[in-house]
Scaffold this active site. Structure first.
Site, PDB file in Angstrom:
ATOM      1  N   ASP A   1      -3.740   3.649  -3.129  1.00 14.02           N
ATOM      2  CA  ASP A   1      -4.828   2.615  -3.145  1.00 14.02           C
ATOM      3  C   ASP A   1      -4.919   2.088  -4.522  1.00 14.02           C
ATOM      4  OD1 ASP A   1      -7.406   1.771  -1.927  1.00 14.02           O
ATOM      5  OD2 ASP A   1      -8.276   2.650  -3.894  1.00 14.02           O
TER       6      ASP A   1
ATOM      7  N   GLU B   1      -0.805  -0.539  -2.948  1.00  8.77           N
ATOM      8  CA  GLU B   1      -1.777  -1.589  -2.814  1.00  8.77           C
ATOM      9  C   GLU B   1      -1.891  -2.020  -4.154  1.00  8.77           C
ATOM     10  OE1 GLU B   1      -6.284  -2.696  -1.181  1.00  8.77           O
ATOM     11  OE2 GLU B   1      -5.916  -0.816  -2.417  1.00  8.77           O
TER      12      GLU B   1
END
Length: 593
Positions: free
Chosen positions: A262, A297
Protein backbone atom coordinates in the site's frame (compact mmCIF):
# COMPACT_ATOMS: atom_id res chain seq x y z
CA UNK A 1 22.73 -13.44 24.40
CA UNK A 2 20.50 -15.08 21.78
CA UNK A 3 21.08 -12.89 18.75
CA UNK A 4 18.33 -12.44 16.15
CA UNK A 5 18.71 -14.64 13.10
CA UNK A 6 18.57 -13.08 9.62
CA UNK A 7 15.49 -11.22 8.45
CA UNK A 8 13.27 -14.30 8.57
CA UNK A 9 12.93 -14.60 12.37
CA UNK A 10 14.23 -11.37 13.86
CA UNK A 11 11.00 -10.35 15.58
CA UNK A 12 8.36 -12.36 17.39
CA UNK A 13 8.16 -15.95 18.68
CA UNK A 14 9.85 -18.85 16.96
CA UNK A 15 9.01 -22.50 17.65
CA UNK A 16 12.19 -24.57 17.39
CA UNK A 17 12.41 -28.17 16.17
CA UNK A 18 12.78 -29.48 19.72
CA UNK A 19 9.60 -27.67 20.81
CA UNK A 20 11.34 -24.88 22.66
CA UNK A 21 10.27 -21.33 21.88
CA UNK A 22 12.45 -18.29 21.24
CA UNK A 23 11.21 -14.74 21.80
CA UNK A 24 12.87 -11.68 20.27
CA UNK A 25 11.88 -8.08 20.93
CA UNK A 26 13.64 -4.86 19.99
CA UNK A 27 12.96 -2.49 22.89
CA UNK A 28 15.99 -0.19 23.36
CA UNK A 29 14.03 2.09 25.74
CA UNK A 30 13.45 -0.77 28.20
CA UNK A 31 16.10 -2.09 30.61
CA UNK A 32 14.18 -5.25 31.42
CA UNK A 33 11.49 -7.29 29.67
CA UNK A 34 9.71 -10.31 31.18
CA UNK A 35 7.59 -12.87 29.33
CA UNK A 36 4.39 -13.69 31.22
CA UNK A 37 2.97 -17.04 30.14
CA UNK A 38 0.80 -19.63 31.94
CA UNK A 39 1.52 -18.05 35.31
CA UNK A 40 5.27 -18.12 34.70
CA UNK A 41 7.64 -15.16 34.62
CA UNK A 42 10.48 -15.64 32.16
CA UNK A 43 13.16 -12.94 32.17
CA UNK A 44 14.53 -11.94 28.78
CA UNK A 45 18.22 -11.27 28.29
CA UNK A 46 19.02 -7.71 27.21
CA UNK A 47 21.71 -7.01 24.65
CA UNK A 48 23.66 -3.83 24.02
CA UNK A 49 21.87 -3.25 20.69
CA UNK A 50 18.39 -2.94 22.18
CA UNK A 51 17.34 -6.52 21.51
CA UNK A 52 15.83 -8.66 24.27
CA UNK A 53 15.68 -12.42 23.81
CA UNK A 54 15.01 -15.69 25.60
CA UNK A 55 14.71 -19.37 24.73
CA UNK A 56 12.43 -21.46 26.90
CA UNK A 57 10.87 -24.90 27.22
CA UNK A 58 8.13 -23.54 29.49
CA UNK A 59 6.06 -22.22 26.57
CA UNK A 60 4.36 -24.29 23.90
CA UNK A 61 2.32 -23.56 20.77
CA UNK A 62 -1.07 -22.26 21.78
CA UNK A 63 0.26 -20.60 24.93
CA UNK A 64 -0.97 -17.05 25.58
CA UNK A 65 1.68 -14.54 26.65
CA UNK A 66 2.39 -10.88 27.33
CA UNK A 67 5.53 -8.78 27.74
CA UNK A 68 5.92 -6.98 31.06
CA UNK A 69 7.96 -3.79 30.93
CA UNK A 70 10.17 -2.47 33.72
CA UNK A 71 7.39 -0.34 35.24
CA UNK A 72 4.95 -3.26 35.28
CA UNK A 73 3.03 -2.33 32.11
CA UNK A 74 1.88 -5.38 30.15
CA UNK A 75 1.78 -5.28 26.36
CA UNK A 76 1.17 -7.80 23.55
CA UNK A 77 4.04 -8.75 21.28
CA UNK A 78 4.39 -6.12 18.49
CA UNK A 79 5.20 -9.09 16.25
CA UNK A 80 2.45 -11.33 17.64
CA UNK A 81 1.50 -14.13 15.24
CA UNK A 82 -1.97 -14.39 16.76
CA UNK A 83 -4.06 -12.65 19.40
CA UNK A 84 -6.26 -14.34 21.94
CA UNK A 85 -8.90 -11.71 21.26
CA UNK A 86 -8.42 -7.95 21.00
CA UNK A 87 -5.45 -5.84 20.10
CA UNK A 88 -4.46 -5.09 23.72
CA UNK A 89 -4.83 -8.63 25.05
CA UNK A 90 -2.44 -11.59 25.17
CA UNK A 91 -0.58 -12.81 22.13
CA UNK A 92 -0.56 -16.52 21.27
CA UNK A 93 2.38 -18.71 20.22
CA UNK A 94 1.78 -20.28 16.79
CA UNK A 95 3.55 -23.31 15.34
CA UNK A 96 3.35 -22.65 11.62
CA UNK A 97 4.74 -26.09 10.89
CA UNK A 98 1.63 -27.70 12.36
CA UNK A 99 -0.73 -26.97 9.46
CA UNK A 100 -1.21 -29.91 7.05
CA UNK A 101 -1.23 -28.33 3.59
CA UNK A 102 -3.54 -30.06 1.11
CA UNK A 103 -1.81 -28.56 -1.94
CA UNK A 104 1.88 -28.54 -0.94
CA UNK A 105 3.13 -28.81 -4.52
CA UNK A 106 1.48 -25.54 -5.61
CA UNK A 107 4.07 -23.29 -7.24
CA UNK A 108 1.89 -20.41 -8.40
CA UNK A 109 0.86 -19.09 -11.79
CA UNK A 110 2.61 -16.83 -14.31
CA UNK A 111 1.65 -13.19 -13.86
CA UNK A 112 0.37 -12.80 -17.42
CA UNK A 113 -2.46 -15.21 -16.51
CA UNK A 114 -3.65 -13.02 -13.62
CA UNK A 115 -7.25 -11.86 -13.45
CA UNK A 116 -7.33 -10.36 -9.96
CA UNK A 117 -10.35 -10.19 -7.66
CA UNK A 118 -10.03 -7.80 -4.71
CA UNK A 119 -12.10 -8.70 -1.66
CA UNK A 120 -12.67 -7.56 1.90
CA UNK A 121 -12.98 -10.60 4.14
CA UNK A 122 -15.47 -9.02 6.56
CA UNK A 123 -18.03 -8.07 3.91
CA UNK A 124 -17.42 -10.78 1.30
CA UNK A 125 -19.79 -13.18 3.08
CA UNK A 126 -22.54 -12.82 5.71
CA UNK A 127 -20.22 -14.46 8.26
CA UNK A 128 -17.25 -12.30 7.33
CA UNK A 129 -14.59 -14.95 8.03
CA UNK A 130 -11.74 -16.73 6.27
CA UNK A 131 -13.58 -20.06 6.48
CA UNK A 132 -16.81 -18.64 5.08
CA UNK A 133 -14.94 -17.19 2.10
CA UNK A 134 -13.83 -20.71 1.11
CA UNK A 135 -17.40 -21.61 0.14
CA UNK A 136 -17.43 -18.85 -2.51
CA UNK A 137 -14.19 -19.86 -4.21
CA UNK A 138 -15.89 -22.21 -6.71
CA UNK A 139 -17.95 -19.24 -7.95
CA UNK A 140 -14.79 -17.25 -8.62
CA UNK A 141 -13.06 -20.19 -10.24
CA UNK A 142 -16.02 -20.73 -12.58
CA UNK A 143 -15.94 -17.04 -13.49
CA UNK A 144 -12.29 -17.37 -14.54
CA UNK A 145 -10.62 -15.54 -11.66
CA UNK A 146 -7.00 -16.64 -11.28
CA UNK A 147 -5.95 -14.53 -8.28
CA UNK A 148 -7.72 -13.17 -5.22
CA UNK A 149 -6.31 -10.16 -3.44
CA UNK A 150 -7.26 -9.83 0.22
CA UNK A 151 -7.56 -6.37 1.69
CA UNK A 152 -5.30 -6.10 4.77
CA UNK A 153 -5.89 -8.68 7.49
CA UNK A 154 -3.21 -7.56 9.98
CA UNK A 155 -4.76 -7.08 13.42
CA UNK A 156 -6.40 -3.68 13.93
CA UNK A 157 -8.44 -2.14 16.75
CA UNK A 158 -12.06 -3.22 17.02
CA UNK A 159 -14.03 -5.85 15.12
CA UNK A 160 -14.57 -4.14 11.78
CA UNK A 161 -12.53 -1.95 9.47
CA UNK A 162 -10.87 -1.82 6.08
CA UNK A 163 -7.59 -3.05 7.57
CA UNK A 164 -5.35 -0.10 6.71
CA UNK A 165 -5.08 0.82 10.41
CA UNK A 166 -3.34 -2.42 11.35
CA UNK A 167 -1.00 -2.43 14.35
CA UNK A 168 0.04 -6.05 14.93
CA UNK A 169 1.35 -6.68 11.44
CA UNK A 170 2.10 -10.40 11.87
CA UNK A 171 -1.27 -11.43 13.38
CA UNK A 172 -4.46 -12.07 11.38
CA UNK A 173 -7.48 -10.12 12.61
CA UNK A 174 -9.32 -12.33 15.12
CA UNK A 175 -12.72 -11.23 13.78
CA UNK A 176 -11.83 -13.07 10.56
CA UNK A 177 -10.47 -16.22 12.18
CA UNK A 178 -7.27 -17.92 13.27
CA UNK A 179 -3.95 -18.37 11.46
CA UNK A 180 -5.09 -21.89 10.53
CA UNK A 181 -8.30 -20.47 9.06
CA UNK A 182 -6.33 -18.10 6.84
CA UNK A 183 -4.05 -20.93 5.74
CA UNK A 184 -7.12 -23.02 4.92
CA UNK A 185 -8.41 -20.20 2.69
CA UNK A 186 -5.08 -19.94 0.87
CA UNK A 187 -4.87 -23.72 0.57
CA UNK A 188 -8.39 -23.98 -0.83
CA UNK A 189 -7.73 -21.23 -3.37
CA UNK A 190 -4.65 -23.10 -4.57
CA UNK A 191 -6.79 -26.20 -4.93
CA UNK A 192 -9.00 -24.22 -7.32
CA UNK A 193 -5.98 -23.00 -9.29
CA UNK A 194 -6.12 -19.47 -7.88
CA UNK A 195 -3.28 -17.42 -6.48
CA UNK A 196 -3.71 -15.43 -3.26
CA UNK A 197 -2.18 -11.98 -2.77
CA UNK A 198 -2.36 -9.98 0.45
CA UNK A 199 -2.54 -6.21 0.80
CA UNK A 200 0.07 -5.08 3.36
CA UNK A 201 0.58 -1.64 4.90
CA UNK A 202 4.21 -0.74 5.56
CA UNK A 203 3.88 3.05 5.58
CA UNK A 204 2.20 3.60 8.97
CA UNK A 205 0.56 1.99 12.00
CA UNK A 206 -3.02 2.48 13.15
CA UNK A 207 -3.92 5.05 15.83
CA UNK A 208 -4.82 2.53 18.56
CA UNK A 209 -2.71 -0.17 20.20
CA UNK A 210 0.75 0.68 18.88
CA UNK A 211 3.29 0.24 21.72
CA UNK A 212 6.39 0.67 19.57
CA UNK A 213 6.84 4.41 20.22
CA UNK A 214 7.18 3.63 23.91
CA UNK A 215 9.56 0.67 23.82
CA UNK A 216 11.46 1.75 20.68
CA UNK A 217 11.19 5.49 19.99
CA UNK A 218 13.77 5.09 17.23
CA UNK A 219 11.24 3.11 15.23
CA UNK A 220 9.88 6.43 13.96
CA UNK A 221 11.16 9.76 12.61
CA UNK A 222 9.14 12.38 14.53
CA UNK A 223 10.50 15.13 12.30
CA UNK A 224 9.13 13.45 9.16
CA UNK A 225 5.46 12.87 8.53
CA UNK A 226 3.08 10.84 6.40
CA UNK A 227 -0.64 11.60 6.05
CA UNK A 228 -1.14 9.26 9.03
CA UNK A 229 1.52 10.47 11.50
CA UNK A 230 5.25 10.17 12.13
CA UNK A 231 7.22 8.47 9.37
CA UNK A 232 8.76 5.07 9.98
CA UNK A 233 12.57 5.01 10.38
CA UNK A 234 13.50 2.56 7.66
CA UNK A 235 17.16 3.54 8.02
CA UNK A 236 17.19 1.66 11.36
CA UNK A 237 18.22 -1.98 10.89
CA UNK A 238 15.75 -3.38 13.44
CA UNK A 239 12.90 -1.56 11.68
CA UNK A 240 13.89 -2.98 8.30
CA UNK A 241 13.97 -6.42 9.91
CA UNK A 242 10.43 -5.93 11.19
CA UNK A 243 8.92 -5.23 7.77
CA UNK A 244 11.07 -7.47 5.59
CA UNK A 245 10.52 -10.25 8.10
CA UNK A 246 6.80 -9.57 7.88
CA UNK A 247 6.82 -9.99 4.11
CA UNK A 248 8.65 -13.30 4.50
CA UNK A 249 6.22 -14.34 7.23
CA UNK A 250 3.19 -14.03 4.93
CA UNK A 251 4.91 -15.53 1.90
CA UNK A 252 6.51 -18.49 3.68
CA UNK A 253 4.28 -19.32 6.67
CA UNK A 254 1.01 -18.74 4.79
CA UNK A 255 2.27 -19.75 1.33
CA UNK A 256 0.84 -16.59 -0.20
CA UNK A 257 1.62 -15.98 -3.85
CA UNK A 258 2.39 -12.33 -3.42
CA UNK A 259 1.81 -9.03 -1.72
CA UNK A 260 0.31 -5.71 -2.72
CA UNK A 261 2.22 -2.94 -0.92
CA UNK A 262 0.00 0.00 0.00
CA UNK A 263 1.06 3.60 -0.81
CA UNK A 264 4.75 2.88 -1.36
CA UNK A 265 5.30 6.55 -2.20
CA UNK A 266 4.87 7.18 1.55
CA UNK A 267 7.73 4.80 2.41
CA UNK A 268 10.51 7.34 2.86
CA UNK A 269 14.00 5.83 3.05
CA UNK A 270 17.33 7.45 2.27
CA UNK A 271 19.29 4.24 2.87
CA UNK A 272 21.13 2.30 0.20
CA UNK A 273 19.61 0.04 -0.87
CA UNK A 274 16.15 1.47 -0.40
CA UNK A 275 14.03 -0.75 1.84
CA UNK A 276 11.66 -1.49 -1.06
CA UNK A 277 14.56 -2.89 -3.08
CA UNK A 278 15.97 -4.90 -0.18
CA UNK A 279 12.53 -6.31 0.63
CA UNK A 280 11.92 -7.49 -2.93
CA UNK A 281 15.39 -9.00 -3.32
CA UNK A 282 15.18 -10.77 0.05
CA UNK A 283 11.77 -12.28 -0.67
CA UNK A 284 12.74 -13.51 -4.12
CA UNK A 285 15.97 -15.03 -2.85
CA UNK A 286 14.16 -16.78 0.02
CA UNK A 287 11.50 -18.37 -2.22
CA UNK A 288 13.19 -19.33 -5.48
CA UNK A 289 10.96 -22.34 -6.19
CA UNK A 290 7.61 -20.52 -6.38
CA UNK A 291 6.25 -17.76 -8.61
CA UNK A 292 6.00 -14.75 -6.29
CA UNK A 293 4.31 -11.52 -7.40
CA UNK A 294 4.94 -8.23 -5.62
CA UNK A 295 2.65 -5.34 -6.58
CA UNK A 296 2.98 -1.69 -5.58
CA UNK A 297 0.49 1.11 -5.22
CA UNK A 298 2.92 3.91 -5.97
CA UNK A 299 1.64 7.48 -6.23
CA UNK A 300 4.91 8.51 -7.91
CA UNK A 301 4.51 5.88 -10.67
CA UNK A 302 8.18 4.92 -10.35
CA UNK A 303 9.03 2.72 -13.32
CA UNK A 304 12.41 1.78 -11.85
CA UNK A 305 10.68 -0.48 -9.32
CA UNK A 306 9.25 -2.56 -12.19
CA UNK A 307 12.32 -3.13 -14.35
CA UNK A 308 12.90 -6.45 -16.10
CA UNK A 309 16.14 -8.17 -17.06
CA UNK A 310 15.58 -10.40 -20.05
CA UNK A 311 11.95 -10.67 -19.02
CA UNK A 312 12.89 -11.71 -15.47
CA UNK A 313 11.37 -9.71 -12.58
CA UNK A 314 13.99 -8.79 -9.99
CA UNK A 315 11.97 -6.45 -7.79
CA UNK A 316 8.28 -5.61 -8.32
CA UNK A 317 5.97 -7.37 -10.72
CA UNK A 318 3.42 -4.62 -11.34
CA UNK A 319 1.86 -1.41 -10.06
CA UNK A 320 -1.69 -0.10 -9.80
CA UNK A 321 -2.55 2.10 -12.79
CA UNK A 322 -4.71 4.79 -11.16
CA UNK A 323 -4.71 7.05 -14.22
CA UNK A 324 -6.56 4.43 -16.25
CA UNK A 325 -9.37 4.47 -13.71
CA UNK A 326 -9.45 8.23 -13.23
CA UNK A 327 -9.63 9.05 -16.95
CA UNK A 328 -12.31 6.46 -17.63
CA UNK A 329 -14.29 7.64 -14.60
CA UNK A 330 -14.28 11.24 -15.80
CA UNK A 331 -15.34 10.22 -19.31
CA UNK A 332 -18.10 7.89 -18.10
CA UNK A 333 -19.57 9.94 -15.23
CA UNK A 334 -18.63 13.53 -16.02
CA UNK A 335 -17.37 14.00 -12.46
CA UNK A 336 -14.54 16.54 -12.27
CA UNK A 337 -14.31 17.43 -8.58
CA UNK A 338 -11.56 16.50 -6.15
CA UNK A 339 -8.81 14.30 -7.57
CA UNK A 340 -10.70 14.05 -10.87
CA UNK A 341 -10.05 17.74 -11.53
CA UNK A 342 -6.52 16.91 -12.69
CA UNK A 343 -7.97 14.72 -15.46
CA UNK A 344 -10.82 16.97 -16.54
CA UNK A 345 -8.83 19.02 -19.07
CA UNK A 346 -7.94 16.12 -21.37
CA UNK A 347 -9.24 12.74 -20.17
CA UNK A 348 -8.94 11.32 -23.68
CA UNK A 349 -5.16 11.83 -23.68
CA UNK A 350 -4.78 10.33 -20.23
CA UNK A 351 -6.90 7.30 -21.12
CA UNK A 352 -4.93 6.67 -24.31
CA UNK A 353 -1.54 6.92 -22.59
CA UNK A 354 -2.54 4.95 -19.51
CA UNK A 355 -4.11 2.21 -21.63
CA UNK A 356 -1.19 2.00 -24.05
CA UNK A 357 1.78 2.40 -21.69
CA UNK A 358 0.72 3.40 -18.19
CA UNK A 359 2.61 6.04 -16.19
CA UNK A 360 0.66 8.83 -17.86
CA UNK A 361 1.39 11.39 -15.14
CA UNK A 362 4.73 10.05 -13.93
CA UNK A 363 7.04 12.45 -12.08
CA UNK A 364 10.41 11.55 -13.59
CA UNK A 365 12.29 13.57 -10.96
CA UNK A 366 11.09 11.18 -8.23
CA UNK A 367 12.01 7.97 -10.05
CA UNK A 368 15.22 7.41 -8.09
CA UNK A 369 14.61 4.09 -6.35
CA UNK A 370 16.41 1.09 -7.78
CA UNK A 371 17.91 0.82 -11.27
CA UNK A 372 17.35 3.40 -13.99
CA UNK A 373 13.83 3.07 -15.44
CA UNK A 374 13.45 1.02 -18.61
CA UNK A 375 11.33 1.93 -21.60
CA UNK A 376 9.27 0.29 -22.85
CA UNK A 377 8.11 -2.01 -20.07
CA UNK A 378 5.73 -4.90 -20.85
CA UNK A 379 1.99 -4.20 -20.52
CA UNK A 380 1.68 -6.55 -17.53
CA UNK A 381 3.48 -4.08 -15.26
CA UNK A 382 0.16 -2.19 -15.08
CA UNK A 383 -2.82 -3.35 -13.02
CA UNK A 384 -5.96 -1.74 -14.44
CA UNK A 385 -9.35 -1.45 -12.74
CA UNK A 386 -12.70 0.23 -13.10
CA UNK A 387 -13.35 -0.01 -9.36
CA UNK A 388 -11.44 -0.84 -6.19
CA UNK A 389 -11.89 -0.32 -2.47
CA UNK A 390 -10.58 3.28 -2.57
CA UNK A 391 -12.46 4.45 -5.63
CA UNK A 392 -15.77 3.16 -4.28
CA UNK A 393 -15.35 3.40 -0.53
CA UNK A 394 -14.00 6.93 -0.36
CA UNK A 395 -16.99 8.31 -2.23
CA UNK A 396 -19.57 10.09 -0.11
CA UNK A 397 -21.99 7.17 -0.12
CA UNK A 398 -19.80 4.34 -1.39
CA UNK A 399 -21.64 4.11 -4.71
CA UNK A 400 -20.54 1.47 -7.17
CA UNK A 401 -20.07 2.20 -10.85
CA UNK A 402 -23.12 0.08 -11.69
CA UNK A 403 -25.28 2.77 -10.06
CA UNK A 404 -23.51 5.70 -11.74
CA UNK A 405 -23.26 4.91 -15.46
CA UNK A 406 -25.41 3.48 -18.22
CA UNK A 407 -25.13 -0.34 -18.46
CA UNK A 408 -24.11 -0.15 -22.12
CA UNK A 409 -21.23 2.18 -21.25
CA UNK A 410 -20.20 -0.05 -18.36
CA UNK A 411 -20.14 -3.11 -20.61
CA UNK A 412 -17.80 -1.36 -23.05
CA UNK A 413 -15.54 -0.26 -20.18
CA UNK A 414 -15.50 -3.81 -18.81
CA UNK A 415 -14.51 -5.21 -22.19
CA UNK A 416 -11.63 -2.73 -22.37
CA UNK A 417 -10.53 -3.72 -18.86
CA UNK A 418 -10.50 -7.44 -19.57
CA UNK A 419 -9.16 -7.47 -23.13
CA UNK A 420 -6.44 -4.81 -22.94
CA UNK A 421 -3.02 -6.41 -22.32
CA UNK A 422 -2.54 -4.92 -18.84
CA UNK A 423 -3.54 -7.05 -15.84
CA UNK A 424 -7.24 -6.58 -14.93
CA UNK A 425 -8.54 -6.25 -11.38
CA UNK A 426 -12.19 -6.61 -10.36
CA UNK A 427 -13.63 -5.51 -7.03
CA UNK A 428 -15.86 -7.99 -5.23
CA UNK A 429 -19.44 -7.92 -6.49
CA UNK A 430 -18.47 -6.28 -9.77
CA UNK A 431 -18.93 -9.60 -11.54
CA UNK A 432 -22.70 -9.62 -11.04
CA UNK A 433 -23.41 -5.88 -10.92
CA UNK A 434 -23.61 -5.43 -7.15
CA UNK A 435 -25.80 -2.45 -6.18
CA UNK A 436 -25.03 -2.28 -2.48
CA UNK A 437 -22.49 0.36 -1.45
CA UNK A 438 -19.02 -0.22 -0.13
CA UNK A 439 -18.48 2.56 2.40
CA UNK A 440 -15.60 3.37 4.70
CA UNK A 441 -16.21 1.78 8.09
CA UNK A 442 -14.32 1.46 11.37
CA UNK A 443 -14.86 0.51 15.01
CA UNK A 444 -13.51 3.52 16.91
CA UNK A 445 -14.89 5.27 19.99
CA UNK A 446 -14.73 8.71 21.57
CA UNK A 447 -12.68 11.49 20.00
CA UNK A 448 -11.19 9.20 17.38
CA UNK A 449 -14.63 8.11 16.24
CA UNK A 450 -15.67 11.76 15.96
CA UNK A 451 -12.51 12.68 14.03
CA UNK A 452 -13.01 9.75 11.66
CA UNK A 453 -16.58 10.79 10.97
CA UNK A 454 -15.51 14.38 10.29
CA UNK A 455 -12.70 13.18 8.03
CA UNK A 456 -15.15 11.50 5.68
CA UNK A 457 -16.31 14.92 4.50
CA UNK A 458 -12.86 15.69 3.10
CA UNK A 459 -12.56 12.27 1.50
CA UNK A 460 -15.96 12.67 -0.14
CA UNK A 461 -14.81 15.93 -1.76
CA UNK A 462 -11.72 14.20 -3.16
CA UNK A 463 -13.73 11.39 -4.74
CA UNK A 464 -16.42 13.08 -6.79
CA UNK A 465 -17.91 15.37 -4.16
CA UNK A 466 -21.31 15.41 -2.49
CA UNK A 467 -24.21 14.30 -4.71
CA UNK A 468 -26.83 16.89 -5.51
CA UNK A 469 -29.44 17.21 -2.78
CA UNK A 470 -27.18 15.65 -0.14
CA UNK A 471 -25.21 17.27 2.67
CA UNK A 472 -22.55 16.22 5.16
CA UNK A 473 -25.29 15.40 7.65
CA UNK A 474 -26.47 12.62 5.32
CA UNK A 475 -23.11 10.84 5.24
CA UNK A 476 -23.05 7.32 6.71
CA UNK A 477 -21.41 7.18 10.14
CA UNK A 478 -18.29 5.03 9.60
CA UNK A 479 -18.43 3.79 13.21
CA UNK A 480 -22.05 2.68 13.08
CA UNK A 481 -22.24 -1.09 12.71
CA UNK A 482 -25.16 -0.62 10.30
CA UNK A 483 -22.79 1.08 7.85
CA UNK A 484 -20.61 -2.02 7.90
CA UNK A 485 -23.54 -4.42 7.57
CA UNK A 486 -24.95 -2.48 4.61
CA UNK A 487 -21.71 -3.16 2.73
CA UNK A 488 -21.95 -6.95 2.83
CA UNK A 489 -22.35 -8.46 -0.61
CA UNK A 490 -25.86 -9.26 -1.80
CA UNK A 491 -25.16 -12.78 -3.03
CA UNK A 492 -28.82 -13.49 -3.95
CA UNK A 493 -28.41 -10.81 -6.62
CA UNK A 494 -25.74 -12.99 -8.23
CA UNK A 495 -28.40 -15.63 -8.77
CA UNK A 496 -30.92 -13.21 -10.27
CA UNK A 497 -31.44 -13.15 -14.06
CA UNK A 498 -29.57 -9.82 -14.31
CA UNK A 499 -26.75 -11.13 -12.11
CA UNK A 500 -26.36 -14.35 -14.10
CA UNK A 501 -26.39 -12.43 -17.38
CA UNK A 502 -23.65 -10.07 -16.23
CA UNK A 503 -21.53 -12.93 -14.92
CA UNK A 504 -21.89 -14.76 -18.22
CA UNK A 505 -20.70 -11.60 -20.00
CA UNK A 506 -17.61 -11.37 -17.79
CA UNK A 507 -16.94 -15.10 -18.03
CA UNK A 508 -16.85 -14.88 -21.82
CA UNK A 509 -14.51 -11.88 -21.73
CA UNK A 510 -12.14 -13.69 -19.37
CA UNK A 511 -12.26 -16.78 -21.60
CA UNK A 512 -11.31 -14.63 -24.59
CA UNK A 513 -8.51 -13.07 -22.60
CA UNK A 514 -7.00 -16.43 -21.68
CA UNK A 515 -7.44 -17.78 -25.21
CA UNK A 516 -6.15 -14.80 -27.20
CA UNK A 517 -4.46 -12.12 -25.06
CA UNK A 518 -2.45 -14.26 -22.64
CA UNK A 519 -0.62 -16.16 -25.44
CA UNK A 520 0.53 -12.80 -26.82
CA UNK A 521 1.78 -11.79 -23.38
CA UNK A 522 3.76 -15.03 -23.05
CA UNK A 523 5.70 -14.39 -26.26
CA UNK A 524 9.27 -13.15 -25.76
CA UNK A 525 10.41 -9.79 -27.03
CA UNK A 526 9.58 -6.13 -26.60
CA UNK A 527 5.96 -5.00 -26.94
CA UNK A 528 5.60 -1.72 -28.82
CA UNK A 529 2.42 0.29 -28.09
CA UNK A 530 1.12 2.83 -30.59
CA UNK A 531 -1.58 5.41 -29.91
CA UNK A 532 -3.35 6.34 -33.14
CA UNK A 533 -4.79 9.80 -33.77
CA UNK A 534 -8.52 9.82 -33.09
CA UNK A 535 -11.36 12.17 -32.36
CA UNK A 536 -12.84 13.14 -29.02
CA UNK A 537 -14.14 10.20 -27.04
CA UNK A 538 -12.34 7.65 -29.23
CA UNK A 539 -9.59 5.28 -28.02
CA UNK A 540 -7.42 3.68 -30.71
CA UNK A 541 -4.35 1.71 -29.61
CA UNK A 542 -2.26 -1.00 -31.27
CA UNK A 543 0.26 -3.19 -29.43
CA UNK A 544 2.86 -4.84 -31.64
CA UNK A 545 3.87 -8.21 -30.18
CA UNK A 546 6.26 -10.77 -31.62
CA UNK A 547 4.26 -12.22 -34.51
CA UNK A 548 0.99 -10.34 -34.00
CA UNK A 549 -0.61 -6.95 -33.42
CA UNK A 550 -3.44 -6.43 -30.96
CA UNK A 551 -5.75 -3.55 -31.79
CA UNK A 552 -8.47 -1.97 -29.66
CA UNK A 553 -10.91 0.70 -30.78
CA UNK A 554 -13.44 2.14 -28.33
CA UNK A 555 -16.05 4.86 -28.36
CA UNK A 556 -17.61 5.80 -25.02
CA UNK A 557 -19.71 8.60 -26.46
CA UNK A 558 -23.05 8.51 -28.19
CA UNK A 559 -21.51 10.25 -31.17
CA UNK A 560 -20.37 8.98 -34.56
CA UNK A 561 -18.28 5.83 -34.23
CA UNK A 562 -15.51 7.00 -36.57
CA UNK A 563 -12.34 5.37 -35.34
CA UNK A 564 -9.20 4.39 -37.29
CA UNK A 565 -9.47 1.08 -39.08
CA UNK A 566 -8.32 -1.95 -37.09
CA UNK A 567 -6.47 -4.76 -38.88
CA UNK A 568 -6.90 -8.49 -38.38
CA UNK A 569 -9.66 -10.72 -37.13
CA UNK A 570 -12.05 -9.41 -34.53
CA UNK A 571 -12.12 -11.55 -31.38
CA UNK A 572 -14.76 -9.35 -29.73
CA UNK A 573 -17.04 -6.48 -30.66
CA UNK A 574 -19.87 -4.70 -28.93
CA UNK A 575 -22.01 -1.92 -30.39
CA UNK A 576 -25.61 -0.71 -30.37
CA UNK A 577 -25.94 -1.73 -34.01
CA UNK A 578 -25.42 1.76 -35.44
CA UNK A 579 -22.53 4.11 -36.11
CA UNK A 580 -22.82 5.65 -32.66
CA UNK A 581 -21.26 4.47 -29.42
CA UNK A 582 -20.82 3.19 -26.86
CA UNK A 583 -18.90 0.54 -28.76
CA UNK A 584 -15.68 -1.45 -28.78
CA UNK A 585 -13.86 -3.83 -31.10
CA UNK A 586 -10.81 -5.94 -30.32
CA UNK A 587 -8.85 -7.57 -33.14
CA UNK A 588 -5.62 -9.50 -33.67
CA UNK A 589 -3.59 -9.38 -36.87
CA UNK A 590 -1.12 -12.26 -37.08
CA UNK A 591 2.03 -11.78 -39.15
CA UNK A 592 3.62 -14.50 -41.24
CA UNK A 593 7.14 -15.41 -40.29
Amino acid sequence: MITPTPMRKSWGPRVLEDGRVQFHLWAPAEETITVLADGREIAMEAGSDGWHAVETADVRPGTAYLFRLADGTKIPDPASHAQQDGIDGPSVVVDHGGYAWQNPSWQGRPWEEAVVYELHVGTFTPEGTFRAAIARLPNLCHLGITAIELMPVAHFAGRRGWGYDGVLQYAPQTAYGTPEDLKALVDAAHGHGMMVLLDVVYNHFGPIGNNLPRIAPGFFHPERHTPWGAAIAFDEEAVRRYFIGNALHWIEDYRLDGLRLDATDEIDDESEPHVLIELAETVRKAVPDRLIHLVVEDGMSRKGLLNRDGGIVHHYTAGWNDEFHHALHVLATGEVRGLYKLFAADPDWTLRESTARGFAHRDISNDRVGPAPQDPLPPVVNVNFLQNHDQIGNRAFGERLSTLVDPAVLNVMTALLLLAPSIPLLFMGEEYGEQRPFCFFADFEGDLAHATKEGRRNEAEKFGGMPEGKSAEDLPDPNDEETFLACKLDWPRADSPAGREHMAFLRELIRLRQAHIVPLLRAPGVVQPHVLPAGKGILAVDWRFAGATLGIRMNLTGGDNSWPAVAGDAIFSLSPGSAAGPAIVVAIERRRR
